[in-house]
Design a protein around this motif. Sequence first.
Motif, PDB file in Angstrom:
ATOM      1  N   GLN A   4      47.757-119.888  -6.089  1.00 49.00           N
ATOM      2  CA  GLN A   4      48.479-121.145  -5.932  1.00 49.00           C
ATOM      3  C   GLN A   4      47.748-122.047  -4.944  1.00 49.00           C
ATOM      4  OE1 GLN A   4      51.182-122.019  -7.966  1.00 49.00           O
ATOM      5  NE2 GLN A   4      50.237-120.196  -8.889  1.00 49.00           N
ATOM      6  N   VAL A   5      47.703-123.337  -5.276  1.00 51.11           N
ATOM      7  CA  VAL A   5      46.958-124.310  -4.482  1.00 51.11           C
ATOM      8  C   VAL A   5      47.604-124.484  -3.106  1.00 51.11           C
ATOM      9  CG1 VAL A   5      46.283-126.733  -4.316  1.00 51.11           C
ATOM     10  CG2 VAL A   5      46.099-125.519  -6.511  1.00 51.11           C
ATOM     11  N   LEU A   6      46.762-124.475  -2.076  1.00 51.50           N
ATOM     12  CA  LEU A   6      47.204-124.699  -0.699  1.00 51.50           C
ATOM     13  C   LEU A   6      46.790-126.099  -0.260  1.00 51.50           C
ATOM     14  CD1 LEU A   6      46.073-121.285   0.855  1.00 51.50           C
ATOM     15  CD2 LEU A   6      48.327-121.875  -0.063  1.00 51.50           C
ATOM     16  N   LYS A   7      47.682-126.778   0.462  1.00 49.31           N
ATOM     17  CA  LYS A   7      47.377-128.140   0.924  1.00 49.31           C
ATOM     18  C   LYS A   7      47.530-128.306   2.431  1.00 49.31           C
ATOM     19  CE  LYS A   7      48.574-130.302  -3.488  1.00 49.31           C
ATOM     20  NZ  LYS A   7      49.401-131.304  -4.195  1.00 49.31           N
ATOM     21  N   GLY A   8      48.321-127.465   3.054  1.00 49.93           N
ATOM     22  CA  GLY A   8      48.548-127.578   4.492  1.00 49.93           C
ATOM     23  C   GLY A   8      47.765-126.565   5.286  1.00 49.93           C
ATOM     24  N   LYS A   9      48.423-125.957   6.255  1.00 47.60           N
ATOM     25  CA  LYS A   9      47.758-125.009   7.149  1.00 47.60           C
ATOM     26  C   LYS A   9      47.461-123.693   6.424  1.00 47.60           C
ATOM     27  CE  LYS A   9      48.179-122.775  11.679  1.00 47.60           C
ATOM     28  NZ  LYS A   9      49.036-122.555  12.869  1.00 47.60           N
ATOM     29  N   ILE A  10      46.273-123.183   6.650  1.00 40.70           N
ATOM     30  CA  ILE A  10      45.849-121.908   6.052  1.00 40.70           C
ATOM     31  C   ILE A  10      46.221-120.782   7.002  1.00 40.70           C
ATOM     32  CG2 ILE A  10      43.875-120.549   5.281  1.00 40.70           C
ATOM     33  CD1 ILE A  10      42.462-123.270   4.717  1.00 40.70           C
TER      34      ILE A  10
ATOM     35  N   GLU B 141      38.469-124.525  11.463  1.00 47.82           N
ATOM     36  CA  GLU B 141      39.242-125.425  10.610  1.00 47.82           C
ATOM     37  C   GLU B 141      40.241-124.629   9.767  1.00 47.82           C
ATOM     38  OE1 GLU B 141      41.080-128.185   9.468  1.00 47.82           O
ATOM     39  OE2 GLU B 141      39.216-129.021  10.318  1.00 47.82           O
ATOM     40  N   ARG B 142      41.516-125.043   9.772  1.00 43.52           N
ATOM     41  CA  ARG B 142      42.549-124.329   9.024  1.00 43.52           C
ATOM     42  C   ARG B 142      43.406-125.268   8.170  1.00 43.52           C
ATOM     43  NH1 ARG B 142      39.532-121.026  10.188  1.00 43.52           N
ATOM     44  NH2 ARG B 142      39.848-118.988  11.180  1.00 43.52           N
ATOM     45  N   ASN B 143      42.966-126.486   7.986  1.00 41.02           N
ATOM     46  CA  ASN B 143      43.695-127.433   7.150  1.00 41.02           C
ATOM     47  C   ASN B 143      43.038-127.479   5.768  1.00 41.02           C
ATOM     48  OD1 ASN B 143      44.361-130.049   5.857  1.00 41.02           O
ATOM     49  ND2 ASN B 143      45.540-130.365   7.724  1.00 41.02           N
ATOM     50  N   ALA B 144      43.785-127.067   4.754  1.00 44.23           N
ATOM     51  CA  ALA B 144      43.229-126.979   3.409  1.00 44.23           C
ATOM     52  C   ALA B 144      42.769-128.331   2.883  1.00 44.23           C
ATOM     53  CB  ALA B 144      44.264-126.372   2.456  1.00 44.23           C
ATOM     54  N   SER B 145      43.500-129.374   3.195  1.00 48.71           N
ATOM     55  CA  SER B 145      43.129-130.714   2.706  1.00 48.71           C
ATOM     56  C   SER B 145      41.817-131.184   3.315  1.00 48.71           C
ATOM     57  CB  SER B 145      44.252-131.715   3.026  1.00 48.71           C
ATOM     58  OG  SER B 145      45.432-131.379   2.339  1.00 48.71           O
ATOM     59  N   VAL B 146      41.602-130.863   4.590  1.00 48.94           N
ATOM     60  CA  VAL B 146      40.349-131.230   5.256  1.00 48.94           C
ATOM     61  C   VAL B 146      39.176-130.486   4.621  1.00 48.94           C
ATOM     62  CG1 VAL B 146      39.070-131.122   7.432  1.00 48.94           C
ATOM     63  CG2 VAL B 146      41.465-131.847   7.418  1.00 48.94           C
ATOM     64  N   LEU B 147      39.363-129.193   4.346  1.00 46.61           N
ATOM     65  CA  LEU B 147      38.307-128.406   3.713  1.00 46.61           C
ATOM     66  C   LEU B 147      37.967-128.955   2.330  1.00 46.61           C
ATOM     67  CD1 LEU B 147      39.281-124.709   4.510  1.00 46.61           C
ATOM     68  CD2 LEU B 147      37.314-125.971   5.395  1.00 46.61           C
ATOM     69  N   LYS B 148      38.989-129.278   1.559  1.00 47.87           N
ATOM     70  CA  LYS B 148      38.757-129.807   0.211  1.00 47.87           C
ATOM     71  C   LYS B 148      37.991-131.125   0.278  1.00 47.87           C
ATOM     72  CE  LYS B 148      41.050-131.069  -4.107  1.00 47.87           C
ATOM     73  NZ  LYS B 148      42.318-131.040  -4.887  1.00 47.87           N
ATOM     74  N   ALA B 149      38.353-131.977   1.229  1.00 45.15           N
ATOM     75  CA  ALA B 149      37.666-133.259   1.384  1.00 45.15           C
ATOM     76  C   ALA B 149      36.189-133.045   1.718  1.00 45.15           C
ATOM     77  CB  ALA B 149      38.346-134.086   2.477  1.00 45.15           C
ATOM     78  N   ALA B 150      35.884-132.045   2.531  1.00 45.07           N
ATOM     79  CA  ALA B 150      34.494-131.760   2.888  1.00 45.07           C
ATOM     80  C   ALA B 150      33.706-131.288   1.669  1.00 45.07           C
ATOM     81  CB  ALA B 150      34.447-130.704   3.986  1.00 45.07           C
ATOM     82  N   LEU B 151      34.314-130.460   0.852  1.00 46.67           N
ATOM     83  CA  LEU B 151      33.675-129.994  -0.383  1.00 46.67           C
ATOM     84  C   LEU B 151      33.376-131.164  -1.316  1.00 46.67           C
ATOM     85  CD1 LEU B 151      36.003-126.936  -0.907  1.00 46.67           C
ATOM     86  CD2 LEU B 151      33.528-126.733  -0.934  1.00 46.67           C
ATOM     87  N   LEU B 152      34.376-131.997  -1.531  1.00 44.55           N
ATOM     88  CA  LEU B 152      34.221-133.138  -2.439  1.00 44.55           C
ATOM     89  C   LEU B 152      33.145-134.098  -1.936  1.00 44.55           C
ATOM     90  CD1 LEU B 152      38.006-133.863  -3.143  1.00 44.55           C
ATOM     91  CD2 LEU B 152      36.344-132.901  -4.748  1.00 44.55           C
ATOM     92  N   SER B 153      33.144-134.333  -0.630  1.00 38.36           N
ATOM     93  CA  SER B 153      32.173-135.254  -0.037  1.00 38.36           C
ATOM     94  C   SER B 153      30.742-134.784  -0.290  1.00 38.36           C
ATOM     95  CB  SER B 153      32.429-135.389   1.463  1.00 38.36           C
ATOM     96  OG  SER B 153      31.465-136.225   2.073  1.00 38.36           O
ATOM     97  N   CYS B 154      30.528-133.477  -0.231  1.00 38.81           N
ATOM     98  CA  CYS B 154      29.197-132.924  -0.475  1.00 38.81           C
ATOM     99  C   CYS B 154      28.802-133.056  -1.946  1.00 38.81           C
ATOM    100  CB  CYS B 154      29.157-131.462  -0.046  1.00 38.81           C
ATOM    101  SG  CYS B 154      27.597-130.622  -0.420  1.00 38.81           S
TER     102      CYS B 154
ATOM    103  N   ILE C  96      41.514-125.157  -2.889  1.00 42.15           N
ATOM    104  CA  ILE C  96      41.720-124.113  -1.888  1.00 42.15           C
ATOM    105  C   ILE C  96      42.987-123.393  -2.324  1.00 42.15           C
ATOM    106  CG2 ILE C  96      41.889-123.575   0.557  1.00 42.15           C
ATOM    107  CD1 ILE C  96      39.474-125.358  -0.095  1.00 42.15           C
ATOM    108  N   VAL C  97      42.892-122.095  -2.650  1.00 39.71           N
ATOM    109  CA  VAL C  97      44.040-121.392  -3.212  1.00 39.71           C
ATOM    110  C   VAL C  97      44.282-120.071  -2.492  1.00 39.71           C
ATOM    111  CG1 VAL C  97      43.605-122.426  -5.479  1.00 39.71           C
ATOM    112  CG2 VAL C  97      42.754-120.121  -4.998  1.00 39.71           C
ATOM    113  N   ASP C  98      45.501-119.570  -2.622  1.00 36.94           N
ATOM    114  CA  ASP C  98      45.837-118.246  -2.123  1.00 36.94           C
ATOM    115  C   ASP C  98      45.062-117.199  -2.926  1.00 36.94           C
ATOM    116  OD1 ASP C  98      47.818-115.727  -2.608  1.00 36.94           O
ATOM    117  OD2 ASP C  98      48.054-116.514  -0.575  1.00 36.94           O
TER     118      ASP C  98
END
Length: 281
Positions: free
Chosen positions: A250-256, A216-229, A243-245
């Motif tokens: 700096q906050v990342l939202k797209g591809k990592i 998985e390399r989409n920052a938004s997807v990762l953040k959603a998984a964290l929040l869901s848990c 998810i930050v650099d």
Amino acid sequence: MLVKSIKEMRGIVKQWGKEGLSVGYVPTMGALHEGHQSLIERAALENDRVVVSVFVNPTQFGPNEDFDAYPRDIEKDCALCEKLGVHAVFSPDAQELYFPNRSTTVHVSALTDVLCGSKRPGHFDGVCLVVAKFFNILQPERAYFGQKDAQQVAVVKRMVRDLNFDLEIVACPIVRELDGLAKSSRNVYLSPQEREAALVLNRSLEIAKSALDHGERNASVLKAALLSCIVQEPLAEIDYVEIVDSESLQVLKGKITRSILIPIAVYIGKIRLIDNITYEI
């Protein structure tokens, strides 16, 4: 050896310098635990002399934070330091360290505008000021910080670079309980039920790491998984999940595409806990 006086501490490190002895420094606010112990042990391996500061720094606490209630036990802290071979425990009084009419601040911009910095205005100004003071007094070759406070590590590293401090900042891995909870002086505040609930922090980070391991390399997807848990835990209230650099924070939202830090801050009851993982792409 417990040292309270700035003048005495300066004299000690000056003598070490004359003898050609290197100094490793571990800054703490006391209530020492295994996380601090790991920093001290690392410092002892890499330096001739080790100094541990024990100082609950008033300038990094906000008006509604736990400065007065923060755990303090200097005798216990000194006993642990003696057991670990620390050469000096430096514990100055705030009245000596800070002048009543002080007018100097140390501010690191950009890195302090996000994460804990955005939630705790002025916190990192207080951290940078006290750390700069201790660096000036102790003149260490190396200073050791825990990676659990990842933003603090990044901010201090930037301050050291920008102000040309002649020392190395060594970031040491997070020390965890057997069940995964990151060691913290604030863990003592947790009730048994809250202590169990606090495991959701590490559990959510493990979910994110597993997703990264599986591509998985989409920052938004990762953040959603964290929040869901985390939201599944009734006692948890999210302060932030990002998810930050790793370097700029700096906050990342797209591809990592590069190294990332995943920092989280969660209230369990009234206790604010932080945790994080880094991941190299």
